[in-house]
Enzyme design. Structure first.
Site, PDB file in Angstrom:
ATOM      1  N   GLN A   1       0.820  -1.221   0.000  1.00  0.00           N
ATOM      2  CA  GLN A   1       0.000   0.000   0.000  1.00  0.00           C
ATOM      3  C   GLN A   1       0.850   1.266   0.000  1.00  0.00           C
ATOM      4  O   GLN A   1       0.341   2.339  -0.307  1.00  0.00           O
ATOM      5  CB  GLN A   1      -0.941   0.006   1.215  1.00  0.00           C
ATOM      6  CG  GLN A   1      -2.050  -1.018   1.143  1.00  0.00           C
ATOM      7  CD  GLN A   1      -3.066  -0.723   0.050  1.00  0.00           C
ATOM      8  OE1 GLN A   1      -3.162   0.393  -0.471  1.00  0.00           O
ATOM      9  NE2 GLN A   1      -3.837  -1.730  -0.319  1.00  0.00           N
TER      10      GLN A   1
ATOM     11  N   SER B   1       2.778  -4.786  -5.211  1.00  0.00           N
ATOM     12  CA  SER B   1       1.857  -5.282  -6.235  1.00  0.00           C
ATOM     13  C   SER B   1       1.514  -4.157  -7.200  1.00  0.00           C
ATOM     14  O   SER B   1       1.165  -3.052  -6.775  1.00  0.00           O
ATOM     15  CB  SER B   1       0.588  -5.786  -5.543  1.00  0.00           C
ATOM     16  OG  SER B   1      -0.264  -6.378  -6.484  1.00  0.00           O
ATOM     17  N   ALA B   2       1.586  -4.449  -8.509  1.00  0.00           N
ATOM     18  CA  ALA B   2       1.406  -3.400  -9.524  1.00  0.00           C
ATOM     19  C   ALA B   2       0.025  -2.756  -9.460  1.00  0.00           C
ATOM     20  O   ALA B   2      -0.115  -1.555  -9.709  1.00  0.00           O
ATOM     21  CB  ALA B   2       1.627  -3.999 -10.923  1.00  0.00           C
ATOM     22  N   HIS B   3      -1.009  -3.543  -9.118  1.00  0.00           N
ATOM     23  CA  HIS B   3      -2.368  -2.984  -9.275  1.00  0.00           C
ATOM     24  C   HIS B   3      -2.732  -1.963  -8.215  1.00  0.00           C
ATOM     25  O   HIS B   3      -3.795  -1.355  -8.266  1.00  0.00           O
ATOM     26  CB  HIS B   3      -3.413  -4.099  -9.367  1.00  0.00           C
ATOM     27  CG  HIS B   3      -3.757  -4.824  -8.116  1.00  0.00           C
ATOM     28  ND1 HIS B   3      -4.877  -4.531  -7.387  1.00  0.00           N
ATOM     29  CD2 HIS B   3      -3.156  -5.848  -7.477  1.00  0.00           C
ATOM     30  CE1 HIS B   3      -4.958  -5.355  -6.343  1.00  0.00           C
ATOM     31  NE2 HIS B   3      -3.918  -6.163  -6.380  1.00  0.00           N
TER      32      HIS B   3
ATOM     33  N   THR C   1       7.617 -18.916 -16.902  1.00  0.00           N
ATOM     34  CA  THR C   1       7.853 -17.888 -17.917  1.00  0.00           C
ATOM     35  C   THR C   1       7.342 -16.539 -17.425  1.00  0.00           C
ATOM     36  O   THR C   1       6.235 -16.448 -16.893  1.00  0.00           O
ATOM     37  CB  THR C   1       7.135 -18.275 -19.234  1.00  0.00           C
ATOM     38  OG1 THR C   1       7.610 -19.565 -19.615  1.00  0.00           O
ATOM     39  CG2 THR C   1       7.415 -17.271 -20.339  1.00  0.00           C
TER      40      THR C   1
ATOM     41  N   CYS D   1     -11.130  -8.070   0.376  1.00  0.00           N
ATOM     42  CA  CYS D   1     -11.331  -9.514   0.372  1.00  0.00           C
ATOM     43  C   CYS D   1     -12.208  -9.946   1.533  1.00  0.00           C
ATOM     44  O   CYS D   1     -12.655 -11.082   1.583  1.00  0.00           O
ATOM     45  CB  CYS D   1      -9.997 -10.257   0.385  1.00  0.00           C
ATOM     46  SG  CYS D   1      -8.720  -9.451   1.308  1.00  0.00           S
TER      47      CYS D   1
END
Ligand code: PLP
Length: 382
Positions: free
Chosen positions: A178, A198-200, A236, A324
């Protein structure tokens, strides 16, 4: 037009990020592990993104391990790296206000026989470094402390706790998910061994993030597979996702001071209006140590979920505690850890501002809230 005030749950993907990802999806078909030109082009994209992430965090590219988000990064830090300390230390110390991806990983460690100590927080949501110090043992492997809480935005004394952990030979992990992109943090400049993001949460895509591992910390992979990420994470690479994360980090680096200031102006406007117009509303979390974009408010006598639904019907997206946990009637464990009664915790909403919000949206929310709260109070608390 809807008003999105839930940027701690996730952020809309920035146009610059989407454009870069689309360019890669369309024009960079190779596997970064392949030795031909297509592979080399994909490898170059991944490595450029790695350098962008590293620049924002003040670390070296070699310390950045790409993952499928912060949940995987947290699990790697706890269930693989801490669990596999070569010196056999097994005890883990953690705050009472961690994200479920840390708490659940710790439950797994406890099932495997690792002793776990949870350190309480005060009413303002902060951990006292003294309390962490008291929890440290000779066999403490790692202390995990969330950098900024997703529900309250409260920022923890990461540097002080890291120094205490190091003095006892323990590593410090921080879930910085955050904080990155919303607050000027530089894990590389502090005695932090492991940090997750986290990217989002900063205008990037969902499903990609990274674990930053300080040089010299013995690595143990969570995902076993091919030799990708210098044998630290098999699979990958998510090339387009990683490129999106890199661009999101570059934007954050460029915009951070203005971003922090703009979010603070909107958040303060919202709180000033709520305090003036909604009797009994209470702001939660230490206002001196909080993300500039986050406002956590209790509206006593309401049921937060109903208030949230009423706001949603009026076109406003906010949140009752962690995303969540929405839909569950359990009160937020973060607020309970701060000493809230369950009914108070259930009467609490989180507003988190970000890119795309403006004053007129805040003013619209302020015209809606007093009436919605009064109606929610008439409907009664749970
Ligand atoms: C503090 C914190 N840690 C971890 C996560 C999990 O991140 P991800 O969705 O990338 O797995 C989140 C977001 O939900 C979060 O807010």
């Amino acid at each position: 037009m809807r008003i999105y005030l839930d940027h701690n749950a996730t952020t809309p993907v920035r146009t610059e990020v989407a454009d870069a990802m689309l360019r890669v999806l369309r024009g960079v078909p190779g596997n970064p592990s392949s030795v031909h030109a297509e592979g080399a082009a994909a490898r170059a994209e991944v490595e450029r993104a790695r350098e962008r992430v590293a620049a924002l965090l003040g670390v070296t590219g070699a310390e950045v391990v790409f993952t499928a988000g912060a949940t995987e990064a947290n699990n790697t830090a706890l269930c693989a790296i801490a669990a596999g300390r070569p010196d056999g230390r097994r005890h883990v110390v953690v705050s009472a206000v961690e994200h479920p991806s840390v708490d659940a990983a710790l439950d797994e460690l406890a099932r495997r026989g690792h002793p776990v100590t949870r350190v309480p927080v005060d009413r303002s949501g902060r951990v006292a470094p003294d309390a962490v110090e008291a929890a440290l043992r000779d066999d403490t492997a790692l202390v995990s402390l969330i950098w900024a809480n997703n529900e309250t935005g409260v920022i923890q004394p990461v540097e002080a706790v890291a120094e205490l952990a190091h003095a006892r030979g323990a590593w410090l992990h921080s879930d910085a998910t955050q904080a990155v992109g919303k607050h000027p943090i530089r894990p590389g400049a502090l005695p932090v061994d492991l940090s997750s993001l986290s990217a989002h949460k900063l205008g990037g895509p969902k499903g990609v993030g990274c674990l930053v591992v300080r040089a010299g910390v013995p690595f143990a992979p969570l995902l076993h597979g091919g030799p990708q990420e210098r044998r630290r994470r098999g699979g990958t690479e998510n090339v387009a996702g990683v490129v999106g994360l890199g661009v999101a980090c570059e934007l954050a680096q460029r915009e951070l001071p203005e971003r922090v200031a703009a979010a603070g102006r909107l958040r303060d406007r919202l709180w000033d209006g709520v305090a003036a117009k909604v009797p009994g509303a209470r702001r939660n979390g230490d206002p001196a140590h909080v993300l500039s974009n986050t406002l956590n408010v209790t509206f006593p006598g309401t049921q937060g979920e109903l208030l949230l639904q009423a706001l949603d019907l009026e076109g406003v997206a906010a949140s009752a505690g962690a995303a969540c946990a929405s839909g569950s009637i359990e009160p937020s464990h973060v607020l309970v850890a701060m000493g809230f009664e369950p009914a108070e915790a259930r009467a609490t909403l989180r507003f988190s501002v970000g890119h795309g919000n403006d004053e007129s949206q805040i003013d619209r929310v302020l015209t809606l809230l007093p009436d919605l709260v009064a109606r929610a109070r008439a409907a009664g608390a749970p």
